[in-house]
Every structure is written in structure tokens, then in C-alpha cells.
Design a protein around this motif. Structure first.
Motif, PDB file in Angstrom:
ATOM      1  N   ALA B  69       0.811  -1.233   0.000  1.00  0.00           N
ATOM      2  CA  ALA B  69       0.000   0.000   0.000  1.00  0.00           C
ATOM      3  C   ALA B  69       0.843   1.281   0.000  1.00  0.00           C
ATOM      4  CB  ALA B  69      -0.968  -0.012   1.181  1.00  0.00           C
ATOM      5  N   PRO B  70       1.902   1.385   0.793  1.00  0.00           N
ATOM      6  CA  PRO B  70       2.642   2.658   0.843  1.00  0.00           C
ATOM      7  C   PRO B  70       3.357   2.976  -0.465  1.00  0.00           C
ATOM      8  CG  PRO B  70       3.824   0.946   2.028  1.00  0.00           C
ATOM      9  CD  PRO B  70       2.469   0.374   1.704  1.00  0.00           C
ATOM     10  N   GLN B  71       3.553   1.967  -1.293  1.00  0.00           N
ATOM     11  CA  GLN B  71       4.265   2.191  -2.556  1.00  0.00           C
ATOM     12  C   GLN B  71       3.340   2.686  -3.668  1.00  0.00           C
ATOM     13  OE1 GLN B  71       6.585  -1.342  -3.535  1.00  0.00           O
ATOM     14  NE2 GLN B  71       7.270  -1.589  -1.427  1.00  0.00           N
ATOM     15  N   TYR B  72       2.045   2.732  -3.387  1.00  0.00           N
ATOM     16  CA  TYR B  72       1.106   3.157  -4.431  1.00  0.00           C
ATOM     17  C   TYR B  72       1.413   4.575  -4.909  1.00  0.00           C
ATOM     18  CZ  TYR B  72      -3.258   3.303  -7.065  1.00  0.00           C
ATOM     19  OH  TYR B  72      -4.191   3.382  -8.078  1.00  0.00           O
ATOM     20  N   SER B  73       1.977   5.364  -4.014  1.00  0.00           N
ATOM     21  CA  SER B  73       2.311   6.757  -4.348  1.00  0.00           C
ATOM     22  C   SER B  73       3.298   6.859  -5.500  1.00  0.00           C
ATOM     23  CB  SER B  73       2.883   7.461  -3.118  1.00  0.00           C
ATOM     24  OG  SER B  73       3.951   6.697  -2.587  1.00  0.00           O
ATOM     25  N   PHE B  74       4.170   5.877  -5.655  1.00  0.00           N
ATOM     26  CA  PHE B  74       5.149   6.011  -6.764  1.00  0.00           C
ATOM     27  C   PHE B  74       4.979   4.931  -7.828  1.00  0.00           C
ATOM     28  CE2 PHE B  74       8.651   2.968  -5.760  1.00  0.00           C
ATOM     29  CZ  PHE B  74       8.345   2.628  -4.459  1.00  0.00           C
TER      30      PHE B  74
END
Lengths: 426, 426
Positions: B69-74
């Protein structure tokens, strides 16, 4: 409107390694030609009307060097076979339907509408063997404002009778008639389109060669896509030492006959040298080459040799008209090739595939595919606000992300050779 | 509404080779559980309210077995590196930001919204090392109605200090606190998530093993993704003969500890045998494995062995949350593997990847991923009318095409365990 300015984040290639980005700059269109990109608008252009796309991304229109319009109807279907079986089982069956002009009308409306809404501004399109349906396709594309080379397909062997020319005399007559009738179009031009060597007899190729000289036409076909196909060509043309020679002996392989060869996955050294020597364009179609289990073309090799390369969707062996997707898959396939086949060929990068999709393929149309001064003014405006993220991205990052994530809904305006095709509400 | 009927073209897998299609049939939901699919609605269900999706395609909700989930930003960014360099250059830098709860809040809102609008109804999700941010992510996913296992990541070596647990005691304390606090959720459950062996010390793994037993938790991690990584694990764990043993010696490799291992691209015979013996789930993430130049997992081998396999988006090494895209790329990668690596392993087909995306991955959640009687009622309704074509297609063809072409806009309703998450205007 003939003269205007577009403001926004302007991205374009000078070379495959030089990706230029002018943030909230100005691209100037004068009579359909780009008069340059400026960080500060020169005084002489201040009176020009202004399309204000501040903060949006503006790129040259994308170029699809290889797409089969009649196959759009079965995109995403029947992808369980290799090339020759796929042609016989799915493709020829579908293309035979285009003898029915109502079917062609319905189908080409859909193709044209989706191409219109895509980021593509230029395309090299295969029709079918049918003159009437191909003329109708040309009319529709002409009316859409997209600029294209479109070919009536020629084929007279190793295919169902319903798709073969009656005989070479009739083929010659039909093709010449089609060429003559195509003169009515402005944005759309005819291109000679022998399907590929296995379906074209020597006699047919000879006739096409005469038409090529008579009307000074470019040509498009397929080359070295599938190992079985290559073996077959060897058997069909015992006097050639490689596949490309089978086109070359009819003087339809580059130089005076500007030529696009789709695929070139398994080309050997001699073929590569001839491609280079005679300035043949390679249309790289990575999704198609994957879906038909054909392999991965050594695009790094072609770039290193200075060979001209563009991208193709190759509908319907490729499932998507999106040249963004072709860019993504060109990178992805080059990575798998590096990993699985040849570590000496490094993967393609963002700058390189962006070049291939714009200026690389655009060169087939002349000065097309860049915002450098003197280039035809093809532009696509992209709004990426729906691709949300919590951090601030640079324009370069936003462009990179769009290559992977852009959908048609993100495209809010499109210009071809200066003409505004559409502007959507921002 | 606890009991209802959905009418439409219902498509679901029984096995990887048995794709069932009931045209304009009825799927019955009773208290969140599927009571069967019927061509003609049995009398006993005639009083049930009816969602009428005649002519639409209805499939089980898709399952994402591996997503960060936290990697969705990039997503779509920074894909020019292999695994370890990619982690150090892009991933760890981004994940460190989640110590800031406002950033996490903004980012996880975007992730949750996009997951909500996708065809995914179940997911196994990595958070970051941060307890507070991971708890917030769980809350958001719980509120969305999607069912998920979500893990606070554990890592304490070979990573930036800002992302490492302070020490193993603190890690144990934090992780137990997070597990306890997670009990408040109903649709969302905690899952132990040691990042991967290179970032987890023996002492940390020992502590997690204690928590695994104490709370009877499942676990998720990474296995045999990249050749450099595998070599590194060999050096870090000199007493193991293969990578999987480094998890297994802490009793976190299947059986009593239901386990998902992402990737398994380069697993050797011994590792494959242990995966099979201990019922470890393989999360196949073909886009990720391509983007990071990792290679292509031998999924045909795993299916032949009867190993449990599902699909993962693996955001952000994968650029897209779409499990349709994962299905497409699973087929595509298996074709390239057949062509370039091993002709003995035939490519995956539509029926197989549909199974992987539904029942294959769904099994990790219990009876999930099918419309067979007794399965939890997860359903996604797809309207494909915007994908125009001139001919009439069978339902089977429409489903096949959707695997290649479906976009979020085509998803018009979604049900999870019987609960209707949304219905869009048709």
C-alpha cells in the motif's frame, strides 16, 4: 485557427537520449508548423491566440507505425496461437467479412472513433484486400483529422480464396484503381501493402513493383516475425539468402521506396545490414510479439546501428491501440530480453521509448514527432490530475508515470498538423 | 440486504481447467454465502430481492495476493533498477515518509479509493514498519468494505535506520501491540510481515515466530525473486541450503502458519518441494517481475505440482492495481518463457489465469473466489458495452476480451461477502 500558442509543460525528444522538458512553456504553431518552444513567449507571438494548458503535460502526437484496422473487432480475443495458425483461425476469417460494406462501415466507425480519442495523431494502417472497404476506411480516417498512410492489402496465395485477389491482372487493376481514387484525400495517403511474402506470389510482387514506380508510393509489410514463418519463406523463395531479400528483389525494401517492416524479431546480420543500408523503418510491436509468442526484437541493437525504429500497436495481435502501452511494453520486453536472452543488450529507458513513439516513428511522415522548429505541429494535451498521489512530482516524473498509466480519459486535447481535433472540458 | 439474487452472465472457475459460464443465470446470496448458480431460479428463492444485471458479466471478486500500500504513491515511477537497488533508491525513501501520519493519511486515502473502485474484493497488503500508519491503513480498508490481511512490516537490518525497528525487544512489543489493536476490525485481519530475509535478523525472526504461535497468525513475505537477492541470502544464512529454509527454520513457511510467498521465480527443486509439502501459497506478480528485470516464474510447473498459486499486483514494482492486468501479463510472460527459456512448459491460458485471479488466490481467505455453493459471496459486475465491436460475441469471448481490456470504468457493482459496496448507474 492557423496561428496560435499552447501553454503547458512541454515534453519532446531531440534524440533518443535527449528528452527536453520546458515547464509551463509556450509551443508556437504557425500555419501548422512548430515555430519553436519557449520558456518566455517572444514578443512577435504575443498577439497569437493562446490555448492555456498551464500545469498540464503536452507531448507530440504519438505515432502508430503498424496497425490493422479490420482486426480491431477482435482485439483481446483468440490469442492462444502462434502467427500462422492465428492468421488462419482468427484473422482471415474476420477479414473476409469486409467484402460486406455494411460490416466494414460499422467496424471502421468503431476503429476510427477509438483512434480519434487516443493519443495517436499519425498511423500506418493495413486495411483488407477489399478496395471498397479500404476506400471507406480512408474516408473515415480523413474525416477524423488523423493523418495516415492506409493500404489496401495485396495477397494471392496460401490464404482462403475469399481473401485472395482473383488473379494478378485483376490485382493490378484493382490496386491501381484504388490508388487513383485515393487521390481525393488530403490527410490520408495510399501505401502499398503486400501482406507478407507467404501470401504474395512473385507475379503479384512484380505487379506491385510496377505500381510502386509509377506512383512513387511507400510500402509496408511484415518481416522476420516468427521462426516458422521464416522457414516457410526460405522454402517459398529458394533463391534468397534471407527474408528481406524477398522484398528487396522487387525494389520494395527502403531507399526510393520508403518502407516499414513490422517486427524484425529474428533478423540476421545480413538482413539488419540491408535494413540499415536502405533506411527501412522497423515497426516494433512488443505486445503483438508477446501475445503471439513470437519473441522479443533486439531494439537496442537497432538503435546502436542507427536504424530507424518506431512503435506499433499491431492490432489485433496487440490488444490495445494505446501507444503509451506500446512504450511500456517496449521497456518491459527489453528487460526480459536482457534477463533471459542477451545480457549485452541493456534495456530501453523512458527517454528512448518516448523517442520511438514520437520522433522515431514520426520520421516516416517527414518532420513529425517533435516540437523542434520546423516540425509539423502535432500535439496531445494530458491531464493527469486523476492519477492521484500524496507527494509532489516533477514534470519528468509525471511524464514517466503517464507512460505506464495514461488512459484515453486523460487526453484532453489533440492537434494534428496545427488543426485542433478536439478539446475536452478541463 | 442479507439475501438476494443477482441475474446476469455468471462466470466462475471450478478448477484451473473448468471455467463455468451460466448465461443470464442467477447467483443466490444467502447471509453472505453463495447458495449456488442457477439457469432457472428455484422456487424457494423467488421471494428474494433481485439485482437485475441481465446481459452484464458477473465474476467472483478478484484477489490480490501481494500489494504494498505505501508504494502506491510512486506507481509507474523509478522502474530503471533491479530489486535491491530499487529498494534502496526508491522504496525505502518513500516508505520512511510513513512515520508522518498526515502523509500516511493522504496516501492511504488514495490507495483505498482506487482499490475500492477496482475489481479486487480481497487483498493481502504490506504496510510499512510504522504501527500507527499501518493501523490507519487497516481502518481505511475496513471502512471500504474490502476484506484484507494487512501487515505491519518487520525489518531490522540492511535498511536505512529510519525504517529499522529500534531493537528486537521493541519490535516484539510494537508488533504485539499492533496485533492486539487490530482485534477491533472485522473485515481486516493482521498478518505477520517480515519484509524478507535480507532485512530481518535471526533474532527478529525468532520473536515473530513466538507471536505467530501466540496469536495463530498467517504470514506473508518474499522468496527467490532476484538472483542477487538469492546469493545474498546464501551469505546471510550459511546454514540453509535454500532461501525458503530461512523462513522454515522459524516455522513460518506454511502448514500451521498459512503463508504467502511472493514471486518464487528462481526456486530450485528442494524449495519447490517444500512449498508444495507445506502448502505455501505462491503470489505470482508478473508485471513486477518484468519491471524489475527479475525474470519469469514457472507457474506451469507450480500448477502441475498442485501448488497453490494466486496473482499479485505488487504495487509499486507493478504499476497497476488491476488484477485483470496481472492475468494478462501472467499469460504474456508465460508465452515469453515458453519461447525464450523452456519449451517444455506450455503457456497459461484464459481459464487458468482466471482461476488464479479468483479461486486460486481466494483459497488463502477460505472458501473464496468462486460461485460454487458455500463460497463467500464476492461478486463484481462488469458492463462491457463501451468496448464496441461490429460482430456478436459469446459470453466466453466477452470474458476473454475483458481480461485484456477491462478498466475500472467497466465495473458497475461490487459485492464482498454479500455486502454491496457500490452500484453505479448502468
Amino acid at each position: 485557427m492557423k496561428n496560435y500558442v499552447i501553454k503547458g509543460n512541454i515534453c519532446y525528444s531531440k534524440t533518443s537520449n535527449e528528452l527536453c522538458i520546458v515547464e509551463n512553456g509556450y509551443a508556437v504553431c504557425e500555419n501548422g508548423i512548430c515555430a519553436g518552444v519557449y520558456k518566455k513567449l517572444p514578443e512577435c507571438y504575443e498577439t497569437f491566440p493562446n490555448y492555456d494548458y498551464t500545469d498540464r503535460i503536452i507531448i507530440p502526437g504519438l505515432v502508430d507505425l503498424h496497425v490493422h484496422a479490420p482486426q480491431y473487432s477482435f482485439r483481446g480475443l483468440g490469442m492462444d496461437l502462434e502467427l500462422i495458425e492465428w492468421l488462419n483461425t482468427h484473422t482471415f476469417v474476420e477479414e473476409a467479412k469486409y467484402s460486406n460494406i455494411e460490416y466494414a462501415d460499422r467496424s471502421y466507425d468503431i476503429f476510427t472513433e477509438d483512434l480519434f480519442n487516443s493519443a495517436t495523431t499519425r498511423a500506418c494502417i493495413f486495411g483488407t484486400v477489399h478496395v471498397q472497404a479500404t476506400h471507406l476506411l480512408m474516408k473515415k480516417i480523413e474525416n477524423s483529422g488523423i493523418k495516415a498512410y492506409i493500404g489496401k492489402v495485396n495477397m494471392d496465395r496460401n490464404s482462403p480464396k475469399s481473401l485472395c485477389e482473383k488473379n494478378v491482372e485483376q490485382a493490378f487493376y484493382d490496386t491501381e484503381k484504388w490508388i487513383m481514387e485515393s487521390q481525393e484525400f488530403k490527410s490520408v495517403k495510399p501505401i502499398l501493402t503486400p501482406r507478407f511474402i507467404p501470401t504474395c506470389s512473385d507475379e503479384l510482387m512484380e505487379k506491385l513493383s510496377i505500381l510502386q514506380k509509377r506512383y512513387d508510393l511507400p510500402m509496408q509489410s511484415h518481416l522476420s516475425e516468427n521462426l516458422g514463418e521464416i522457414q516457410w519463406v526460405k522454402e517459398l523463395c529458394p533463391n534468397t539468402s534471407f527474408y528481406g531479400e524477398a522484398y528487396n528483389k522487387y525494389h520494395m525494401f527502403g531507399n526510393e521506396c520508403p518502407t516499414i517492416m513490422a517486427h524484425c524479431i529474428h533478423s540476421g546480420e545480413d538482413e539488419i545490414n540491408l535494413i540499415k543500408k536502405q533506411n527501412v523503418f522497423v515497426a516494433h510491436c512488443p505486445e503483438s510479439n508477446t501475445n503471439l509468442s513470437s519473441g522479443i526484437a533486439p531494439i537496442r541493437t537497432y538503435l546502436d546501428h542507427g536504424i530507424k525504429v518506431g512503435l506499433g500497436s499491431d492490432i489485433a495481435a496487440g490488444s490495445s491501440l494505446s501507444i503509451f502501452k506500446a512504450m511500456t511494453m517496449a521497456i518491459q520486453c527489453s528487460k526480459l530480453r536482457w534477463r533471459l536472452v542477451d545480457k549485452s543488450l541493456t534495456a530501453l529507458n523512458i527517454s528512448e521509448v518516448f523517442y520511438l513513439a514520437t520522433k522515431g516513428g514520426g520520421e516516416f511522415f517527414g518532420k513529425v514527432g517533435s516540437f523542434e522548429k520546423g516540425y509539423e505541429f502535432d500535439a496531445v494535451v494530458i491531464d493527469d490530475i486523476s492519477i492521484k498521489c500524496p507527494q509532489t512530482l516533477s514534470v519528468r516524473e509525471r511524464l514517466e508515470r503517464l507512460i505506464y498509466l495514461a488512459e484515453d480519459k486523460n487526453i484532453i486535447a489533440k492537434f494534428v498538423n496545427g488543426r485542433n481535433l478536439f478539446e475536452k472540458v478541463k
